[in-house]
Design a protein around this motif. Structure first.
Motif, PDB file in Angstrom:
ATOM      1  N   PRO A  62      -4.561 -19.098   7.142  1.00 35.33           N
ATOM      2  CA  PRO A  62      -4.485 -20.539   6.861  1.00 35.33           C
ATOM      3  C   PRO A  62      -5.869 -21.186   6.942  1.00 35.33           C
ATOM      4  O   PRO A  62      -6.591 -20.995   7.914  1.00 35.33           O
ATOM      5  N   GLY A  63      -6.236 -21.900   5.915  1.00 38.79           N
ATOM      6  CA  GLY A  63      -7.554 -22.521   5.887  1.00 38.79           C
ATOM      7  C   GLY A  63      -8.598 -21.698   5.178  1.00 38.79           C
ATOM      8  O   GLY A  63      -9.673 -22.198   4.829  1.00 38.79           O
ATOM      9  N   GLY A  64      -8.307 -20.391   4.952  1.00 40.00           N
ATOM     10  CA  GLY A  64      -9.222 -19.531   4.209  1.00 40.00           C
ATOM     11  C   GLY A  64     -10.559 -19.346   4.888  1.00 40.00           C
ATOM     12  O   GLY A  64     -10.689 -19.478   6.108  1.00 40.00           O
ATOM     13  N   LEU A  65     -11.585 -19.030   4.084  1.00 38.12           N
ATOM     14  CA  LEU A  65     -12.929 -18.786   4.598  1.00 38.12           C
ATOM     15  C   LEU A  65     -13.926 -19.731   3.951  1.00 38.12           C
ATOM     16  O   LEU A  65     -13.865 -19.986   2.751  1.00 38.12           O
ATOM     17  N   GLN A  66     -14.879 -20.192   4.762  1.00 44.24           N
ATOM     18  CA  GLN A  66     -15.973 -21.013   4.259  1.00 44.24           C
ATOM     19  C   GLN A  66     -17.253 -20.206   4.135  1.00 44.24           C
ATOM     20  O   GLN A  66     -18.238 -20.677   3.560  1.00 44.24           O
ATOM     21  N   GLY A  67     -17.263 -19.014   4.673  1.00 45.23           N
ATOM     22  CA  GLY A  67     -18.426 -18.143   4.621  1.00 45.23           C
ATOM     23  C   GLY A  67     -18.073 -16.800   5.241  1.00 45.23           C
ATOM     24  O   GLY A  67     -17.020 -16.657   5.877  1.00 45.23           O
ATOM     25  N   LEU A  68     -18.942 -15.801   5.049  1.00 44.55           N
ATOM     26  CA  LEU A  68     -18.648 -14.458   5.548  1.00 44.55           C
ATOM     27  C   LEU A  68     -19.913 -13.813   6.091  1.00 44.55           C
ATOM     28  O   LEU A  68     -20.988 -13.892   5.476  1.00 44.55           O
ATOM     29  N   ILE A  69     -19.782 -13.161   7.253  1.00 42.96           N
ATOM     30  CA  ILE A  69     -20.850 -12.360   7.849  1.00 42.96           C
ATOM     31  C   ILE A  69     -20.455 -10.903   7.739  1.00 42.96           C
ATOM     32  O   ILE A  69     -19.391 -10.501   8.222  1.00 42.96           O
ATOM     33  N   LEU A  70     -21.300 -10.101   7.079  1.00 42.87           N
ATOM     34  CA  LEU A  70     -21.103  -8.652   6.992  1.00 42.87           C
ATOM     35  C   LEU A  70     -22.137  -8.009   7.900  1.00 42.87           C
ATOM     36  O   LEU A  70     -23.345  -8.075   7.648  1.00 42.87           O
ATOM     37  N   ASP A  71     -21.688  -7.386   8.976  1.00 46.15           N
ATOM     38  CA  ASP A  71     -22.570  -6.866  10.014  1.00 46.15           C
ATOM     39  C   ASP A  71     -22.865  -5.389   9.770  1.00 46.15           C
ATOM     40  O   ASP A  71     -21.995  -4.534   9.930  1.00 46.15           O
ATOM     41  N   LEU A  72     -24.119  -5.092   9.382  1.00 44.57           N
ATOM     42  CA  LEU A  72     -24.568  -3.711   9.156  1.00 44.57           C
ATOM     43  C   LEU A  72     -25.530  -3.250  10.246  1.00 44.57           C
ATOM     44  O   LEU A  72     -26.197  -2.219  10.085  1.00 44.57           O
ATOM     45  N   LEU A  88     -26.128  -8.905   8.165  1.00 37.52           N
ATOM     46  CA  LEU A  88     -26.943  -8.667   9.355  1.00 37.52           C
ATOM     47  C   LEU A  88     -27.470  -7.235   9.348  1.00 37.52           C
ATOM     48  O   LEU A  88     -26.705  -6.285   9.129  1.00 37.52           O
ATOM     49  N   ILE A  89     -28.772  -7.072   9.578  1.00 37.77           N
ATOM     50  CA  ILE A  89     -29.381  -5.749   9.657  1.00 37.77           C
ATOM     51  C   ILE A  89     -30.316  -5.702  10.867  1.00 37.77           C
ATOM     52  O   ILE A  89     -30.738  -6.737  11.379  1.00 37.77           O
ATOM     53  N   ASN A  90     -30.622  -4.474  11.304  1.00 36.61           N
ATOM     54  CA  ASN A  90     -31.667  -4.280  12.306  1.00 36.61           C
ATOM     55  C   ASN A  90     -32.380  -2.960  12.012  1.00 36.61           C
ATOM     56  O   ASN A  90     -32.154  -2.361  10.953  1.00 36.61           O
ATOM     57  N   HIS A  91     -33.218  -2.519  12.923  1.00 36.05           N
ATOM     58  CA  HIS A  91     -34.042  -1.344  12.639  1.00 36.05           C
ATOM     59  C   HIS A  91     -33.208  -0.070  12.543  1.00 36.05           C
ATOM     60  O   HIS A  91     -33.663   0.933  12.015  1.00 36.05           O
ATOM     61  N   GLN A  92     -31.967  -0.096  13.041  1.00 30.44           N
ATOM     62  CA  GLN A  92     -31.095   1.079  12.945  1.00 30.44           C
ATOM     63  C   GLN A  92     -30.226   1.048  11.688  1.00 30.44           C
ATOM     64  O   GLN A  92     -29.447   1.990  11.462  1.00 30.44           O
ATOM     65  N   SER A  93     -30.349   0.030  10.870  1.00 30.70           N
ATOM     66  CA  SER A  93     -29.623  -0.006   9.588  1.00 30.70           C
ATOM     67  C   SER A  93     -30.390   0.854   8.596  1.00 30.70           C
ATOM     68  O   SER A  93     -31.570   0.587   8.328  1.00 30.70           O
ATOM     69  N   ALA A  94     -29.752   1.873   8.048  1.00 29.12           N
ATOM     70  CA  ALA A  94     -30.500   2.847   7.248  1.00 29.12           C
ATOM     71  C   ALA A  94     -29.700   3.316   6.038  1.00 29.12           C
ATOM     72  O   ALA A  94     -28.487   3.124   5.950  1.00 29.12           O
ATOM     73  N   SER A  95     -30.420   3.897   5.076  1.00 25.89           N
ATOM     74  CA  SER A  95     -29.851   4.634   3.955  1.00 25.89           C
ATOM     75  C   SER A  95     -28.864   3.779   3.152  1.00 25.89           C
ATOM     76  O   SER A  95     -29.243   2.793   2.549  1.00 25.89           O
ATOM     77  N   ALA A  96     -27.578   4.158   3.135  1.00 26.57           N
ATOM     78  CA  ALA A  96     -26.593   3.417   2.343  1.00 26.57           C
ATOM     79  C   ALA A  96     -26.486   1.960   2.792  1.00 26.57           C
ATOM     80  O   ALA A  96     -26.190   1.075   1.977  1.00 26.57           O
ATOM     81  N   GLY A 141     -31.830 -10.917  10.453  1.00 29.35           N
ATOM     82  CA  GLY A 141     -32.033  -9.965  11.546  1.00 29.35           C
ATOM     83  C   GLY A 141     -33.430  -9.417  11.597  1.00 29.35           C
ATOM     84  O   GLY A 141     -34.425 -10.141  11.546  1.00 29.35           O
ATOM     85  N   GLN A 142     -33.527  -8.074  11.686  1.00 30.32           N
ATOM     86  CA  GLN A 142     -34.824  -7.393  11.763  1.00 30.32           C
ATOM     87  C   GLN A 142     -34.988  -6.444  10.574  1.00 30.32           C
ATOM     88  O   GLN A 142     -34.002  -6.079   9.926  1.00 30.32           O
ATOM     89  N   ARG A 143     -36.238  -6.067  10.314  1.00 33.04           N
ATOM     90  CA  ARG A 143     -36.511  -5.125   9.226  1.00 33.04           C
ATOM     91  C   ARG A 143     -35.719  -3.844   9.441  1.00 33.04           C
ATOM     92  O   ARG A 143     -35.618  -3.333  10.554  1.00 33.04           O
ATOM     93  N   SER A 144     -35.143  -3.317   8.364  1.00 31.98           N
ATOM     94  CA  SER A 144     -34.306  -2.113   8.457  1.00 31.98           C
ATOM     95  C   SER A 144     -35.163  -0.855   8.630  1.00 31.98           C
ATOM     96  O   SER A 144     -36.400  -0.906   8.605  1.00 31.98           O
ATOM     97  N   TYR A 145     -34.501   0.273   8.763  1.00 32.20           N
ATOM     98  CA  TYR A 145     -35.167   1.532   9.115  1.00 32.20           C
ATOM     99  C   TYR A 145     -36.159   2.005   8.049  1.00 32.20           C
ATOM    100  O   TYR A 145     -37.250   2.458   8.346  1.00 32.20           O
ATOM    101  N   THR A 195     -26.461 -17.425  12.530  1.00 31.92           N
ATOM    102  CA  THR A 195     -25.998 -17.128  11.175  1.00 31.92           C
ATOM    103  C   THR A 195     -24.854 -18.050  10.776  1.00 31.92           C
ATOM    104  O   THR A 195     -24.774 -18.502   9.622  1.00 31.92           O
ATOM    105  N   ILE A 196     -23.965 -18.367  11.713  1.00 35.59           N
ATOM    106  CA  ILE A 196     -22.877 -19.311  11.434  1.00 35.59           C
ATOM    107  C   ILE A 196     -23.456 -20.667  11.042  1.00 35.59           C
ATOM    108  O   ILE A 196     -22.980 -21.309  10.091  1.00 35.59           O
ATOM    109  N   ARG A 197     -24.503 -21.088  11.741  1.00 38.40           N
ATOM    110  CA  ARG A 197     -25.123 -22.379  11.407  1.00 38.40           C
ATOM    111  C   ARG A 197     -25.724 -22.360  10.003  1.00 38.40           C
ATOM    112  O   ARG A 197     -25.664 -23.367   9.275  1.00 38.40           O
TER     113      ARG A 197
END
Length: 564
Positions: A226-236, A291-299, A317-321, A539-541
Motif C-alpha cells: 500500500p502506497g507503493g515506492l517513491q524510490g529504491l536502494i539496491l545494496d551491492l 550502494l557500493i564499496n571496495h568489496q563490490s567487484a566483478s558482476a 558509497g566508496q570506489r569499487s574493487y 541515501t534516503i534523503r
C-alpha cells in the motif's frame, strides 16, 4: 579404485608415447605448438622420474597439483585449477547451492558452536538455534576436530541422514537429533524492506543463477505494498560478483530493451560479445540509488557501471574493487575443472574498470595499480565524466562506517554473540524488530556478563606498549624508562576502562541487532542495523529530493549559466 589406478598407468604410458611421436611432427612446425609439446614431454619425464627415483614415496597427483597451482598463480589471482574434491566449492559459487543441513559453525575453545541456522533448512525445521553446541556427529566426537572437518561431516548428498548430539548451554539440555540433508540454497536476495517514507531497499549479495528473478520478485513485492515506492536502494556492498548474465538481466529490470550493458573482448576475437537488454524494463523511471564499496567487484561492478553510464541510477558509497576481468570455466579430465581469465569487460561508455595490471619481471608476477593520472576519460549518456581503470567511482562518495576498537574487540571475542544468546532465553519475543528496546538495565546486565566472562579490553596501544617494553628490556634500557612506561600503562588502563561507557550507544546497537537475529533469523539483524546505517539514511534523503537527484544525473556544467 584399482580401475582408476590402472587407468592412470595406461594414460601415462600413452601420453609419453604420444608425446614422442607428436614431438617429431612438431619439430617440423614453426608455431607455438612445438613449445607446448616440448614442455609436456619434459614435464611427463620429470613427473615419471621423480615418482620412480626419489628417495621417499611421492604422490603424483600432489606433484601435479603443486606445479599447476604454480602455473596458474603466475598469471593472475583468478585463473584457478579445481581438483575433483573442490569442484563443489566452484558449483556453490555459481549456484549458491550445496547439500547439507543449513548450519554455520565456528570452533570456540574446546567445543563447536552453531552460529547461524537457515530457517527453512533441515536444521532450522528441527529447532536448532545459534548458540547450540555440537558434541557428536554420527558417533564421532567433534571437540578435537577442525572447523573444516566438522563442516565436511555436516555436508553431503541430499537425502542422506546425519545424527548429531547437541548441548544447549543456557537451558542445560542435551539431546540427539537426526537430520536428512537437503539441497541448501543461499538466497542472493536475503532482505527486501520498505524503509522510511516509501523508499524500498533490496540487498543483493551475490550474482548466482536466478538472482535477477529474486530481485524482480522483491521489486514487485515492494511496489505492491500500500502506497507503493517513491524510490529504491539496491545494496551491492560486499557483493563479490558472480555470473555476468545475471548482472545483465538485473540491469534489464531498470533499463528498456536495446541498451548495451557490457561488452567482453579477449584474445580470441570470435568470442567477443556485446550484451544488450532484451526485455521491457520492470521500472525504468523509479529513482534508483546503488550502494557500493571496495568489496563490490566483478558482476557487481558491471551492474553499477551500466546503471551509471546510462544515467539510470545514482551510485553511492566508496570506489569499487576494480575487477574488469572475465573468467570462463572449462571441464578437464577426471572431473576436474579450470577457471581461466579469457577476456576483459567494458561498460556501455567503453571503459574497462580493471584496477590492477599483471605483468612479469622474469619469473615474478608484478601487480601494479593504475595511477589516477593515467585513467582515461569517458562520458555517460548525459555527458557526465567517468573514468576507466580503478573501479567504479561513486557519484556521491561517502566514507564507510568503522566500528570503534572496543566494539570490534567485543565482536572478535564473541561477547555480543554470547550475550544475545543468553538474552534470547531470558526474555519473551517482542512483537516486531521495531518493538525490541534495550534499556539501561539491559546494558548493566551486559557489563555484569562481561565480568562473569573475565573479559578485559586491551587496546592496540597497550599491545604496542607491551612490544615496546620487551624491546627496551632487550636493549637494557628498562631502568631508565620504567617510570615513564609505568605511567603510560596506568593512563592507558584508565582510558580502556572508560571505553565501555564512551561507546555505549554503538555497543547497544550491536547488541540489539544480534538479539534481533535470535528472534527473527536472517532478517531481524539486518533490519535493525539499517536503522543506524548513516549511508542508508543519507541515501534516503537523496531519493527524497527529486531536484537534487536529477541534477546528479546531469553534467555539472549543465547547471551553470554561461554568458558571452
Amino acid at each position: 579404485m584399482m580401475f582408476r589406478k590402472n587407468k592412470w598407468k595406461t594414460l601415462a604410458a600413452g601420453l609419453l608415447l604420444g608425446l614422442a611421436g607428436m614431438g617429431i611432427w612438431a619439430l617440423r612446425t614453426d608455431d607455438k605448438y612445438f613449445e607446448i609439446i616440448k614442455s609436456l614431454d619434459i614435464y611427463a619425464s620429470v613427473l615419471r622420474d621423480l615418482n620412480t627415483y626419489y628417495v621417499d614415496s611421492l604422490s603424483p597427483f600432489s606433484l601435479m597439483r603443486t606445479s599447476v597451482d604454480a602455473m596458474t598463480g603466475s598469471l593472475d589471482p583468478y585463473t584457478t585449477f579445481y581438483p575433483e574434491e573442490d569442484v563443489g566449492d566452484l558449483t556453490f559459487q555459481t549456484t549458491g547451492k550445496y547439500g547439507g543441513t543449513g548450519i554455520s559453525i565456528r570452533r570456540e575453545e574446546d567445543h563447536v558452536l552453531i552460529t547461524d541456522v537457515l530457517q527453512d533448512s533441515p536444521a532450522g525445521l528441527a529447532g536448532l538455534r545459534p548458540g547450540d553446541r555440537i558434541e557428536n556427529i554420527d558417533g564421532r566426537d567433534v571437540d578435537s576436530l577442525s572447523e573444516d572437518t566438522v563442516s565436511n561431516l555436516l555436508r553431503g548428498v541430499p537425502g542422506t541422514s546425519v545424527i548429531m548430539r547437541i548441548y544447549r548451554p543456557y537451558q542445560q539440555q542435551r539431546f540427539t537429533v537426526k537430520l536428512v540433508r537437503a539441497e541448501i540454497g543461499l538466497r542472493s536476495v536475503p532482505y527486501a524492506f520498505r524503509l522510511a517514507d516509501g523508499v524500498g531497499y533490496i540487498r543483493l549479495q551475490q550474482f548466482t543463477q536466478g538472482c535477477s528473478r529474486q530481485v524482480k520478485q522483491a521489486l514487485d513485492s515492494l511496489k505492491n505494498l500500500p502506497g507503493g515506492l517513491q524510490g529504491l536502494i539496491l545494496d551491492l556492498r560486499g557483493n563479490p560478483g558472480g555470473l555476468l548474465e545475471e548482472a545483465v538481466k538485473t540491469a534489464n529490470l531498470f533499463i528498456d530493451p536495446g541498451q548495451i550493458i557490457v561488452s567482453i573482448r579477449g584474445r580470441i576475437q570470435a568470442w567477443n560479445q556485446t550484451y544488450r537488454t532484451t526485455e521491457r524494463a520492470d521500472d525504468d523511471s523509479i529513482p534508483l540509488a546503488v550502494l557500493i564499496n571496495h568489496q563490490s567487484a566483478s558482476a557487481a561492478e558491471i551492474l553499477a557501471g551500466a546503471l551509471q553510464d546510462l544515467d539510470r541510477a545514482v551510485i553511492v558509497g566508496q570506489r569499487s574493487y576494480g575487477k574488469g576481468l572475465v573468467q570462463t570455466t572449462y571441464d578437464l579430465p577426471y572431473d576436474t575443472k579450470m577457471k581461466i581469465t579469457t577476456a576483459r569487460y567494458y561498460t556501455p561508455s567503453g571503459r574497462c574498470i580493471q584496477a590492477i595490471t599483471y605483468s612479469h619481471q622474469g619469473d615474478v608476477l608484478q601487480q601494479d595499480y593504475i595511477p589516477d593520472s593515467l585513467r582515461q576519460i569517458y562520458k555517460t549518456a548525459h555527458g557526465r565524466i567517468v573514468k576507466g581503470g580503478g573501479g567504479i567511482e561513486p557519484d556521491i562518495p561517502l566514507r564507510q562506517q568503522h566500528l570503534s576498537e572496543i566494539a570490534e574487540d567485543l565482536l572478535i571475542h564473541h561477547m555480543i554473540f554470547d550475550y544475545a544468546t543468553r538474552y534470547f532465553y531470558e526474555h519473551a519475543k517482542p512483537a516486531s524488530p521495531n518493538d525490541l528496546m534495550l534499556t539501561d538495565r539491559d546494558y548493566t546486565s551486559f557489563l555484569q556478563f562481561l565480568q562473569e566472562k573475565n573479559y578485559h579490553f586491551q587496546s592496540n596501544a597497550s599491545q604496542l606498549l607491551d612490544q615496546f617494553t620487551d624491546q627496551v628490556q632487550i636493549a637494557g634500557w628498562w631502568e631508565q624508562l620504567r617510570q615513564q612506561a609505568d605511567s603510560l600503562r596506568r593512563t592507558l588502563n584508565q582510558i580502556e576502562t572508560k571505553q565501555l561507557i564512551a561507546h555505549r550507544e554503538e555497543i547497544m546497537q550491536l547488541l540489539k541487532a544480534e538479539i534481533a537475529d535470535r528472534y527473527w533469523p536472517q532478517q531481524g539483524q539486518w533490519l535493525v542495523s539499517l536503522q543506524s546505517d548513516e549511508i542508508i539514511l543519507k541515501t534516503i534523503r537523496i531519493l527524497h529530493d527529486p531536484k537534487s537527484y536529477r541534477a546528479l544525473l546531469m553534467p555539472a556544467s549543465s547547471s551553470i549559466a554561461h554568458t558571452h
